[in-house]
Scaffold this motif. Structure first.
Motif, short mmCIF file in Angstrom:
data_model
loop_
_atom_site.label_atom_id
_atom_site.label_comp_id
_atom_site.label_asym_id
_atom_site.label_seq_id
_atom_site.Cartn_x
_atom_site.Cartn_y
_atom_site.Cartn_z
N VAL A 98 39.09 23.73 36.26
CA VAL A 98 37.86 24.24 36.87
C VAL A 98 38.19 24.88 38.22
O VAL A 98 37.69 25.97 38.55
CB VAL A 98 36.82 23.12 37.04
CG1 VAL A 98 35.69 23.54 37.97
CG2 VAL A 98 36.26 22.71 35.68
N LEU A 99 39.04 24.23 39.00
CA LEU A 99 39.47 24.81 40.27
C LEU A 99 40.17 26.14 40.05
O LEU A 99 39.89 27.13 40.76
CB LEU A 99 40.40 23.84 41.00
CG LEU A 99 41.07 24.39 42.27
CD1 LEU A 99 40.02 24.76 43.31
CD2 LEU A 99 42.07 23.38 42.83
N LEU A 100 41.07 26.21 39.09
CA LEU A 100 41.80 27.45 38.82
C LEU A 100 40.85 28.56 38.36
O LEU A 100 41.04 29.73 38.71
CB LEU A 100 42.89 27.21 37.78
CG LEU A 100 44.05 26.31 38.25
CD1 LEU A 100 44.97 25.96 37.08
CD2 LEU A 100 44.85 26.99 39.36
N ALA A 101 39.82 28.20 37.60
CA ALA A 101 38.83 29.19 37.18
C ALA A 101 38.06 29.71 38.39
O ALA A 101 37.80 30.92 38.49
CB ALA A 101 37.87 28.57 36.16
N ALA A 102 37.72 28.82 39.31
CA ALA A 102 37.01 29.24 40.53
C ALA A 102 37.88 30.15 41.38
O ALA A 102 37.40 31.15 41.93
CB ALA A 102 36.57 28.01 41.32
N ILE A 103 39.16 29.81 41.49
CA ILE A 103 40.09 30.66 42.25
C ILE A 103 40.23 32.02 41.60
O ILE A 103 40.28 33.06 42.28
CB ILE A 103 41.46 29.97 42.38
CG1 ILE A 103 41.35 28.73 43.28
CG2 ILE A 103 42.52 30.93 42.92
CD1 ILE A 103 42.59 27.84 43.26
N ASP A 104 40.28 32.03 40.28
CA ASP A 104 40.38 33.29 39.55
C ASP A 104 39.20 34.21 39.87
O ASP A 104 39.37 35.43 39.98
CB ASP A 104 40.43 33.01 38.05
CG ASP A 104 40.45 34.27 37.20
OD1 ASP A 104 41.40 35.05 37.33
OD2 ASP A 104 39.50 34.48 36.43
N GLU A 105 38.03 33.64 40.04
CA GLU A 105 36.83 34.44 40.29
C GLU A 105 36.64 34.78 41.77
O GLU A 105 36.21 35.89 42.10
CB GLU A 105 35.59 33.69 39.79
CG GLU A 105 35.54 33.54 38.29
CD GLU A 105 34.23 32.94 37.80
OE1 GLU A 105 33.25 32.95 38.57
OE2 GLU A 105 34.19 32.46 36.65
N GLY A 107 38.91 33.64 44.59
CA GLY A 107 40.06 33.61 45.48
C GLY A 107 40.21 32.29 46.21
O GLY A 107 39.30 31.46 46.23
N HIS A 108 41.36 32.11 46.82
CA HIS A 108 41.68 30.85 47.49
C HIS A 108 40.87 30.66 48.77
O HIS A 108 40.67 29.52 49.21
CB HIS A 108 43.17 30.81 47.83
CG HIS A 108 44.06 30.75 46.64
ND1 HIS A 108 44.43 29.57 46.01
CD2 HIS A 108 44.67 31.74 45.93
CE1 HIS A 108 45.23 29.82 45.00
NE2 HIS A 108 45.39 31.14 44.92
N ASP A 109 40.41 31.73 49.39
CA ASP A 109 39.73 31.64 50.68
C ASP A 109 38.24 31.32 50.57
O ASP A 109 37.58 31.12 51.59
CB ASP A 109 39.89 32.95 51.46
CG ASP A 109 41.24 33.07 52.14
OD1 ASP A 109 41.86 32.02 52.39
OD2 ASP A 109 41.67 34.20 52.42
N HIS A 110 37.72 31.31 49.38
CA HIS A 110 36.29 31.08 49.16
C HIS A 110 35.89 29.68 49.64
O HIS A 110 36.51 28.69 49.24
CB HIS A 110 35.99 31.25 47.67
CG HIS A 110 34.53 31.28 47.33
ND1 HIS A 110 33.62 32.10 47.95
CD2 HIS A 110 33.83 30.58 46.39
CE1 HIS A 110 32.43 31.91 47.41
NE2 HIS A 110 32.53 31.00 46.48
N GLY A 111 34.88 29.60 50.48
CA GLY A 111 34.46 28.32 51.03
C GLY A 111 34.22 27.24 49.99
O GLY A 111 34.71 26.11 50.12
N PRO A 112 33.45 27.51 48.92
CA PRO A 112 33.24 26.51 47.89
C PRO A 112 34.52 26.06 47.17
O PRO A 112 34.57 24.95 46.65
CB PRO A 112 32.27 27.20 46.92
CG PRO A 112 31.48 28.11 47.81
CD PRO A 112 32.51 28.64 48.78
N VAL A 113 35.55 26.92 47.13
CA VAL A 113 36.84 26.51 46.56
C VAL A 113 37.47 25.43 47.43
O VAL A 113 37.94 24.40 46.93
CB VAL A 113 37.78 27.72 46.41
CG1 VAL A 113 39.22 27.26 46.14
CG2 VAL A 113 37.31 28.64 45.30
N HIS A 114 37.46 25.65 48.75
CA HIS A 114 37.95 24.61 49.66
C HIS A 114 37.14 23.32 49.48
O HIS A 114 37.70 22.22 49.43
CB HIS A 114 37.80 25.08 51.12
CG HIS A 114 38.66 26.23 51.50
ND1 HIS A 114 40.03 26.20 51.40
CD2 HIS A 114 38.34 27.45 52.00
CE1 HIS A 114 40.53 27.36 51.83
NE2 HIS A 114 39.52 28.13 52.19
N GLU A 115 35.83 23.47 49.39
CA GLU A 115 34.96 22.30 49.32
C GLU A 115 35.15 21.55 48.00
O GLU A 115 35.16 20.30 47.98
CB GLU A 115 33.50 22.73 49.48
CG GLU A 115 32.50 21.60 49.58
CD GLU A 115 32.61 20.77 50.85
OE1 GLU A 115 31.88 19.77 50.97
OE2 GLU A 115 33.43 21.11 51.73
#
Length: 213
Positions: A98-105, A107-115
């Protein structure tokens, strides 16, 4: 002019020490305007090829000292910790995907990805919930500002995401790294959240990476 610092971050949602250092890593990255490249891996596979042992297979002496260290770092980092989480060790692979899918959409800098990364670690080590449970993963993703159900569907259906997680695990092994968390800056590895101060120093000072043949 020097470019933006980039920190490669190998971790697993079931890694205690990744959890303990999670807030501090994000604070360090913010302070230095550094980019964190999230690289979730299969911790049990890493153990199997590097000589590490799952917690319950370690000697009683090492298990006892681990609990002592947990309490020390809980106080130093001022974070909640459950010493014996009900769902540890759960399989984090679906949440990793799920994290990798979010990064794919996004990027790594997206606030919700960090969260999502921070909350997923907290789910295991403070909230005592099951990070392998699809409903839990969706709830954590939603609370992080992501579309949990849609990302879960991608994680289940897209084989490329499982391949990507496997490739990251192969990558960490190929680089001769052996434990988590592993922070890598300019190809210099820092093993363990208790090395964050060393990571801070190398970024702050701008020194050349240490090379050991």
């Amino acid at each position: 002019m020097a470019g933006r610092p980039v920190i490669e971050y190998y971790f697993s949602f079931i890694s205690l020490w990744s959890y303990i250092g999670s807030r501090s890593l994000q604070a360090l990255a913010k302070q230095h305007n550094a980019q964190i490249i999230y690289k979730p891996i299969d911790l049990m596979q890493l153990f199997s090829v590097s000589g590490g042992l799952p917690v319950k297979q370690r000697s009683v002496q090492r298990q006892a000292y681990r609990l002592l260290e947990m309490e020390r770092w809980r106080r130093l980092r001022d974070i909640p910790i459950v010493q014996h989480p009900k769902y540890y060790p759960a399989d984090p692979s679906l949440a990793h995907r799920v994290l990798l899918a979010a990064i794919d959409e996004f990027g790594h800098d997206h606030g919700p990805v960090h969260e999502f990364t921070r909350r997923s670690l907290q789910t295991v080590w403070a909230d005592e919930s099951d990070i392998a449970d699809p409903a839990t993963i969706v709830a954590v993703a939603d609370a992080s500002g992501l579309e949990g159900s849609r990302l879960l569907e991608r994680a289940r259906d897209e084989k490329e995401l499982a391949i990507q997680e496997d490739a990251l695990t192969e990558e960490v092994v190929a680089r001769n790294y052996f434990g988590l968390p592993m922070y890598v800056y300019r190809n210099e590895p820092f093993w363990g959240q208790d090395r964050l101060e060393m990571l801070d120093e190398v970024i702050r000072s701008g020194r050349e990476p240490i090379r050991v043949d």
